[in-house]
Motif scaffolding. Structure first.
Motif, PDB file in Angstrom:
ATOM      1  N   LEU A  76      -4.254 -29.508 -23.962  1.00  0.00           N
ATOM      2  CA  LEU A  76      -4.954 -29.481 -22.672  1.00  0.00           C
ATOM      3  C   LEU A  76      -4.452 -28.340 -21.799  1.00  0.00           C
ATOM      4  CD1 LEU A  76      -5.051 -33.316 -21.859  1.00  0.00           C
ATOM      5  CD2 LEU A  76      -7.017 -31.840 -22.312  1.00  0.00           C
ATOM      6  N   LEU A  77      -3.128 -28.132 -21.784  1.00  0.00           N
ATOM      7  CA  LEU A  77      -2.564 -27.030 -20.994  1.00  0.00           C
ATOM      8  C   LEU A  77      -3.066 -25.694 -21.512  1.00  0.00           C
ATOM      9  CD1 LEU A  77      -0.635 -25.993 -18.834  1.00  0.00           C
ATOM     10  CD2 LEU A  77       1.216 -26.117 -20.519  1.00  0.00           C
ATOM     11  N   PHE A  78      -3.122 -25.561 -22.827  1.00  0.00           N
ATOM     12  CA  PHE A  78      -3.636 -24.316 -23.403  1.00  0.00           C
ATOM     13  C   PHE A  78      -5.084 -24.091 -22.983  1.00  0.00           C
ATOM     14  CE2 PHE A  78      -5.736 -21.837 -26.655  1.00  0.00           C
ATOM     15  CZ  PHE A  78      -4.849 -20.819 -26.885  1.00  0.00           C
ATOM     16  N   ALA A  79      -5.899 -25.150 -23.028  1.00  0.00           N
ATOM     17  CA  ALA A  79      -7.303 -25.023 -22.637  1.00  0.00           C
ATOM     18  C   ALA A  79      -7.435 -24.643 -21.165  1.00  0.00           C
ATOM     19  CB  ALA A  79      -8.038 -26.334 -22.915  1.00  0.00           C
ATOM     20  N   ALA A  80      -6.535 -25.186 -20.326  1.00  0.00           N
ATOM     21  CA  ALA A  80      -6.602 -24.890 -18.892  1.00  0.00           C
ATOM     22  C   ALA A  80      -6.286 -23.432 -18.583  1.00  0.00           C
ATOM     23  CB  ALA A  80      -5.634 -25.806 -18.130  1.00  0.00           C
ATOM     24  N   LEU A  81      -5.532 -22.763 -19.466  1.00  0.00           N
ATOM     25  CA  LEU A  81      -5.121 -21.388 -19.198  1.00  0.00           C
ATOM     26  C   LEU A  81      -5.967 -20.348 -19.919  1.00  0.00           C
ATOM     27  CD1 LEU A  81      -1.223 -21.742 -19.362  1.00  0.00           C
ATOM     28  CD2 LEU A  81      -2.683 -21.625 -17.339  1.00  0.00           C
ATOM     29  N   TYR A  82      -6.633 -20.734 -21.028  1.00  0.00           N
ATOM     30  CA  TYR A  82      -7.262 -19.718 -21.874  1.00  0.00           C
ATOM     31  C   TYR A  82      -8.789 -19.764 -21.871  1.00  0.00           C
ATOM     32  CZ  TYR A  82      -2.730 -18.337 -23.714  1.00  0.00           C
ATOM     33  OH  TYR A  82      -1.442 -17.837 -23.834  1.00  0.00           O
ATOM     34  N   TRP A  83      -9.412 -20.592 -21.013  1.00  0.00           N
ATOM     35  CA  TRP A  83     -10.873 -20.665 -21.004  1.00  0.00           C
ATOM     36  C   TRP A  83     -11.555 -19.477 -20.336  1.00  0.00           C
ATOM     37  CZ3 TRP A  83     -13.199 -20.565 -16.241  1.00  0.00           C
ATOM     38  CH2 TRP A  83     -12.426 -20.943 -15.146  1.00  0.00           C
ATOM     39  N   PRO A  84     -10.939 -18.753 -19.377  1.00  0.00           N
ATOM     40  CA  PRO A  84     -11.697 -17.733 -18.638  1.00  0.00           C
ATOM     41  C   PRO A  84     -12.290 -16.622 -19.495  1.00  0.00           C
ATOM     42  CG  PRO A  84      -9.694 -18.294 -17.452  1.00  0.00           C
ATOM     43  CD  PRO A  84      -9.590 -18.925 -18.800  1.00  0.00           C
ATOM     44  N   THR A  85     -11.572 -16.150 -20.522  1.00  0.00           N
ATOM     45  CA  THR A  85     -12.090 -15.019 -21.306  1.00  0.00           C
ATOM     46  C   THR A  85     -13.405 -15.386 -21.986  1.00  0.00           C
ATOM     47  OG1 THR A  85      -9.821 -14.285 -21.704  1.00  0.00           O
ATOM     48  CG2 THR A  85     -11.535 -13.388 -23.142  1.00  0.00           C
ATOM     49  N   LEU A  86     -13.435 -16.514 -22.672  1.00  0.00           N
ATOM     50  CA  LEU A  86     -14.665 -16.939 -23.345  1.00  0.00           C
ATOM     51  C   LEU A  86     -15.729 -17.344 -22.333  1.00  0.00           C
ATOM     52  CD1 LEU A  86     -16.200 -17.538 -25.913  1.00  0.00           C
ATOM     53  CD2 LEU A  86     -15.124 -19.786 -25.994  1.00  0.00           C
ATOM     54  N   MET A  87     -15.302 -17.908 -21.206  1.00  0.00           N
ATOM     55  CA  MET A  87     -16.281 -18.313 -20.183  1.00  0.00           C
ATOM     56  C   MET A  87     -17.067 -17.107 -19.672  1.00  0.00           C
ATOM     57  SD  MET A  87     -16.343 -18.058 -16.565  1.00  0.00           S
ATOM     58  CE  MET A  87     -17.503 -18.673 -15.368  1.00  0.00           C
ATOM     59  N   ARG A  88     -16.396 -15.990 -19.454  1.00  0.00           N
ATOM     60  CA  ARG A  88     -17.092 -14.801 -18.954  1.00  0.00           C
ATOM     61  C   ARG A  88     -18.034 -14.227 -20.014  1.00  0.00           C
ATOM     62  NH1 ARG A  88     -15.575 -13.079 -14.142  1.00  0.00           N
ATOM     63  NH2 ARG A  88     -16.596 -11.073 -14.496  1.00  0.00           N
ATOM     64  N   ALA A  89     -17.626 -14.317 -21.289  1.00  0.00           N
ATOM     65  CA  ALA A  89     -18.511 -13.842 -22.365  1.00  0.00           C
ATOM     66  C   ALA A  89     -19.746 -14.737 -22.475  1.00  0.00           C
ATOM     67  CB  ALA A  89     -17.742 -13.820 -23.677  1.00  0.00           C
ATOM     68  N   VAL A  90     -19.554 -16.056 -22.373  1.00  0.00           N
ATOM     69  CA  VAL A  90     -20.693 -16.986 -22.426  1.00  0.00           C
ATOM     70  C   VAL A  90     -21.602 -16.771 -21.221  1.00  0.00           C
ATOM     71  CG1 VAL A  90     -21.340 -19.425 -22.307  1.00  0.00           C
ATOM     72  CG2 VAL A  90     -19.474 -18.696 -23.795  1.00  0.00           C
TER      73      VAL A  90
END
Length: 400
Positions: free
Chosen positions: A261-275
């Motif tokens: 969960l901590l990893f997901a909270a920190l690493y979502w922005p890069t893929l979010m901007r691509a999506v």
């Protein structure tokens, strides 16, 4: 013993799981033989037995649905299709019952499964990646059936005049002994399960958060888009791994799922901007504009109109997110920032550093074995993306 342990994932690689697989396999077997499709029937039976034996009731149920759908795709004839049906127009009824709808959907699922399996085999690099991942799966699930876990100290294995219990690979111990005289091969067999599961959890959670937020930002725009973009930009400006180190030193991870969960909270922005960029492009398409004009609702537009058209992009990025999560988890374990729990490939590397394996030639295999295992798993993940691209994007089905 709980019921989940008896029939769920706890039944994996046990007699209960094997019986579950056999019972599940009878459905596609009987259905296929009834319609005289022997090969799909036997293949469905074997797949169900493997699924039940490997993952208990959940694996058996998943395989029974897929294999039954494949058998039904061979037997199903759409009477409304003039190219597949011999019925005249007077004999065709265009009213569809719930059972007819169920049969038609199962046949469609079976055809999709067959097309995906053909695409999987067609790309040689991707198929090698699939076989490699299958090897790790079989080793993790069925390896404990043939190799016992060696978790105790064995002082009796110390060689005369030896300064430590480390031993190089031998016929008796193919990967040598570690600093406590334990069989390294048993730790390789047992040590991948938690690392792989947590990495996959982290990859799935990160992808889910990024896809939902990216789709919402791209479709709604305005203030919502600005707020989510500002939040993602803020997180992107912070070095992720140092922040992960700091948070890991503050938070005690009794459950490794919290680490995912901590990893997901920190690493979502890069893929979010691509999506978000993909959604900006897709939302101008006619079918999306029609769905918006008909006010079909945001969930319908995201999951029925937008998501299917960028699923290949999302799946491939999810694989690379799993890779990144595994490297970060190993990094945290190597630095001793999470609870040390054996058996684990990352813990093997950690003890290789702290117990002097780097400076002992006899301990080389203890340090190299988990590194090679992690590197091979990562390599097979990357190769597997070649097949995933062809499965989810028919325009790329040109082979290797």
């Amino acid at each position: 013993m709980g019921i989940d342990h008896a029939i769920g994932f706890g039944a994996a690689a046990s007699l209960t799981g094997l019986l579950i697989g056999i019972v599940c396999g009878l459905v596609p077997l009987v259905l296929g033989l009834r319609h005289q499709f022997v090969r799909p029937a036997l293949l469905g039976f074997v797949v169900c037995v493997f699924g039940g034996f490997a993952a208990g009731i959940w694996g058996g149920l998943m395989m029974i649905v897929l294999s039954t759908a494949v058998v039904m795709s061979y037997a199903y004839v759409d009477r409304k299709d003039p190219f597949t049906s011999r019925a005249s127009i007077d004999q065709v009824s265009f009213e569809e019952s719930n059972f007819d709808f169920f049969i038609r959907q199962m046949a469609a699922l079976g055809r999709s499964t067959r097309a995906a399996s053909h695409a999987l085999v067609r790309n040689k690099a991707g198929f090698i990646g699939f076989l490699g991942l299958l090897f790790f799966f079989v080793m993790t699930v069925f390896g404990p059936l043939v190799i016992d876990y060696d978790g105790s100290t064995h002082l009796e294995r110390r060689r005369p005049n030896a300064s430590s219990l480390y031993q190089e690979p031998s016929r008796e111990y193919p990967l040598g002994l570690d600093w406590q005289g334990r069989d390294v091969l048993s730790h390789i067999v047992y040590g991948g399960k938690n690392l792989i599961l947590v990495s996959v959890e982290a990859g799935l959670l990160t992808t889910a958060v990024a896809v939902i937020l990216g789709s919402v930002a791209g479709l709604l725009g305005g203030v919502v888009d600005q707020a989510l973009s500002a939040l993602s930009n803020f997180i992107l400006t912070i070095p992720s791994f140092p922040l992960l180190l700091v948070l890991a030193s503050i938070i005690t991870f009794d459950n490794l799922t919290y680490l995912a969960l901590l990893f997901a909270a920190l690493y979502w922005p890069t893929l979010m901007r691509a999506v978000r960029a993909q959604v900006f492009s897709l939302r101008e398409r006619d079918y999306v504009q029609a769905a918006i004009a008909l006010d079909l609702g945001l969930p319908h537009i995201i999951f029925r109109e937008v998501l299917p058209n960028m699923i290949s992009y999302i799946v491939v990025n999810m694989i690379f997110t799993i890779r990144s999560a595994m490297y970060n988890l190993v990094g945290l374990i190597f630095l001793g920032m999470v609870p040390i729990q054996e058996p684990d490939w990352g813990v093997m590397i950690y003890f290789g550093r702290t117990k002097g394996a780097i400076f002992n030639a006899d301990a080389a295999s203890m340090l190299i074995s988990p590194i090679v295992a992690i590197a091979l798993f990562q390599l097979f993940l990357v190769l597997f993306t070649r097949s995933l691209e062809e499965i989810f994007n028919p325009r790329l089905r040109s082979g290797l």
